[in-house]
Design a protein around this motif. Structure first.
Motif, short mmCIF file in Angstrom:
data_model
loop_
_atom_site.label_atom_id
_atom_site.label_comp_id
_atom_site.label_asym_id
_atom_site.label_seq_id
_atom_site.Cartn_x
_atom_site.Cartn_y
_atom_site.Cartn_z
N SER A 235 0.83 -1.21 0.00
CA SER A 235 0.00 0.00 0.00
C SER A 235 0.86 1.26 0.00
O SER A 235 0.61 2.20 -0.77
CB SER A 235 -0.93 -0.01 1.22
N ASN A 236 1.88 1.28 0.84
CA ASN A 236 2.74 2.47 0.94
C ASN A 236 3.56 2.70 -0.32
O ASN A 236 3.77 3.85 -0.73
CB ASN A 236 3.67 2.35 2.15
N SER A 237 4.02 1.63 -0.95
CA SER A 237 4.79 1.76 -2.19
C SER A 237 3.92 2.32 -3.31
O SER A 237 4.35 3.21 -4.06
CB SER A 237 5.37 0.40 -2.61
N LEU A 238 2.70 1.79 -3.41
CA LEU A 238 1.78 2.29 -4.43
C LEU A 238 1.44 3.76 -4.20
O LEU A 238 1.43 4.57 -5.14
CB LEU A 238 0.49 1.46 -4.44
N LYS A 239 1.19 4.11 -2.94
CA LYS A 239 0.72 5.46 -2.62
C LYS A 239 1.84 6.50 -2.65
O LYS A 239 1.66 7.60 -3.19
CB LYS A 239 0.09 5.46 -1.21
N LEU A 240 2.98 6.17 -2.05
CA LEU A 240 4.03 7.18 -1.84
C LEU A 240 5.06 7.22 -2.97
O LEU A 240 5.81 8.19 -3.06
CB LEU A 240 4.74 6.93 -0.51
N ILE A 241 5.08 6.19 -3.83
CA ILE A 241 6.09 6.16 -4.90
C ILE A 241 5.44 6.01 -6.28
O ILE A 241 5.60 6.88 -7.14
CB ILE A 241 7.11 5.00 -4.68
N ILE A 242 4.70 4.91 -6.49
CA ILE A 242 4.17 4.60 -7.83
C ILE A 242 3.18 5.66 -8.31
O ILE A 242 3.31 6.19 -9.43
CB ILE A 242 3.50 3.21 -7.86
N LEU A 243 2.18 6.00 -7.49
CA LEU A 243 1.17 6.98 -7.89
C LEU A 243 1.77 8.35 -8.22
O LEU A 243 1.47 8.91 -9.28
CB LEU A 243 0.09 7.10 -6.81
N PRO A 244 2.65 8.92 -7.38
CA PRO A 244 3.25 10.22 -7.73
C PRO A 244 4.06 10.18 -9.02
O PRO A 244 4.03 11.14 -9.80
CB PRO A 244 4.16 10.52 -6.53
N VAL A 245 4.77 9.07 -9.27
CA VAL A 245 5.57 8.95 -10.50
C VAL A 245 4.65 8.90 -11.72
O VAL A 245 4.91 9.57 -12.74
CB VAL A 245 6.48 7.70 -10.43
N VAL A 246 3.57 8.12 -11.64
CA VAL A 246 2.60 8.04 -12.74
C VAL A 246 2.01 9.42 -13.02
O VAL A 246 1.92 9.86 -14.17
CB VAL A 246 1.47 7.04 -12.40
N VAL A 247 1.62 10.12 -11.97
CA VAL A 247 1.03 11.46 -12.11
C VAL A 247 2.04 12.44 -12.72
O VAL A 247 1.69 13.26 -13.58
CB VAL A 247 0.53 11.97 -10.73
N TYR A 248 3.30 12.34 -12.30
CA TYR A 248 4.34 13.23 -12.84
C TYR A 248 4.48 13.06 -14.35
O TYR A 248 4.49 14.04 -15.11
CB TYR A 248 5.68 12.96 -12.16
N PHE A 249 4.57 11.82 -14.83
CA PHE A 249 4.76 11.58 -16.26
C PHE A 249 3.51 11.97 -17.05
O PHE A 249 3.62 12.50 -18.17
CB PHE A 249 5.13 10.12 -16.51
N THR A 295 -0.79 5.47 9.66
CA THR A 295 0.25 6.00 10.55
C THR A 295 1.62 5.96 9.89
O THR A 295 2.38 6.94 9.93
CB THR A 295 0.29 5.20 11.87
N THR A 296 1.95 4.84 9.25
CA THR A 296 3.27 4.72 8.61
C THR A 296 3.39 5.66 7.41
O THR A 296 4.48 6.20 7.15
CB THR A 296 3.55 3.27 8.16
N GLN A 297 2.30 5.87 6.69
CA GLN A 297 2.36 6.79 5.55
C GLN A 297 2.61 8.23 5.98
O GLN A 297 3.38 8.95 5.33
CB GLN A 297 1.06 6.71 4.73
N VAL A 298 1.98 8.65 7.07
CA VAL A 298 2.21 10.01 7.57
C VAL A 298 3.69 10.18 7.93
O VAL A 298 4.33 11.19 7.58
CB VAL A 298 1.32 10.32 8.79
N ALA A 299 4.26 9.17 8.60
CA ALA A 299 5.67 9.24 9.00
C ALA A 299 6.60 9.22 7.79
O ALA A 299 7.52 10.04 7.68
CB ALA A 299 6.00 8.08 9.95
#
Length: 313
Positions: A235-249, A295-299
């Motif tokens: 969940s954290n990888s999709l939310k904090l890395i994959i989704l922002p990269v997709v949106v950027y491109f 909680t982990t995503q906020v951190a």
């Protein structure tokens, strides 16, 4: 890139310091717990709608802009939804688990996004972020709640239809959506005729973000946190890395301005919404996993957001 990282880290650190401060205040009981409940309702029904109305009412919205922003939001949804569903099936997770992964990867805490966009670009950043929120709020609620009803609802078909119809009723009553629609209507009139209304909502809206950030912090509870490593990592990888990269491109492909690209990435890279935990409880999903993801995503976002923004800068 390293110097950019530290500059951005310092720029957005007040946002996260307010979240930390809210958590500390709640822990020491200053003010008492009832304050945070009242505060949450004040933000939800008055302050945030006023903020959204203020900025949407001053936007000159074109059909092309609306199409591009919508395409970016929907493409991000498709990637995260399909990935969450795929991993859920691949690893044979129960619907209770994979719907929590889904919420963690798809939902955005729009209040943190608004605060960071405002830190970067002031009122211009808030205008763009408000437009993304206008597209995002109704869409995400329809997708997430309908999916959870279908995946987790074990009652009769009649009750399922009723639950889905209630989704649309709640969206129609959502104060954020009503405020943004009102703002769009007001934007059709000359701004001079609406100056008193715009100035009033500006005053109300200026109080919204700091109070909301404190409230977000107060809601975070680390005690008795249950860590299920693999679902959290997915969940954290999709939310904090994959989704922002997709949106950027995607934003770069549509040749948006640098400001629009950065705000779009900010919106995609913020942690999941606090409402995810409430929905997980309501629909009997794995709410302990949902709390751990939240909680982990906020951190982690305190590091991942400046890293992503330093990269695209």
């Amino acid at each position: 890139m390293l110097s950019n990282f530290f500059q951005i880290f310092l720029l957005i650190s007040p946002v996260f310091l307010l979240i930390i401060l809210g958590n500390i205040l709640r822990r020491i009981g200053v003010p008492d717990l009832s304050f945070w409940e009242v505060n949450d309702k004040l933000c939800y029904w008055v302050l945030i709608p006023a903020l959204l109305f203020h900025f949407i009412s001053q936007v000159s919205l074109s059909s092309e802009m609306l199409f591009i922003y919508s395409a970016i939001v929907f493409a991000g949804f498709v990637v995260t939804f399909c990935s969450s569903f795929f991993f859920g099936k691949l690893l044979r997770y129960t619907p209770e688990v994979w719907t929590s992964i889904l919420q963690g990867s798809m939902r955005q805490n729009a209040f943190i996004a608004l605060a960071i966009a405002g830190s970067f670009y002031g009122s211009e950043g808030l205008k763009i972020a408000s437009l993304f929120m206008f597209i995002y709020v109704p869409t995400i609620n329809i997708i997430i709640i309908t999916t959870m009803v279908l995946a987790l609802n074990k009652t009769e078909e009649k009750d399922t239809k009723k639950a889905i119809s209630n989704v649309f009723l709640e969206i129609a009553k959502n104060p954020f959506i009503l405020a943004m629609i009102a703002g769009l209507l007001v934007s059709l009139f000359p701004i001079e005729k609406m100056s008193v209304l715009i100035d009033t909502t500006e005053l109300l809206g200026s109080a919204a973000l700091p109070i909301m950030l404190l409230t977000i912090g107060a809601k975070i509870k680390v005690r008795d946190l249950t860590l299920k490593v693999v679902p959290i990592v997915i969940s954290n990888s999709l939310k904090l890395i994959i989704l922002p990269v997709v949106v950027y491109f995607l934003a770069s492909y549509y040749d948006l301005s640098q400001t629009e690209i950065v705000v779009a990435v900010i919106f995609a890279s913020v942690p999941t919404a606090a409402m995810s935990y409430s929905l997980a409880q309501q629909f009997r999903a794995d709410h302990q996993l949902m709390r751990a993801i939240l909680t982990t995503q906020v951190a982690l976002s305190f590091i991942t957001i400046p890293l992503l923004l330093a990269f695209i800068a």
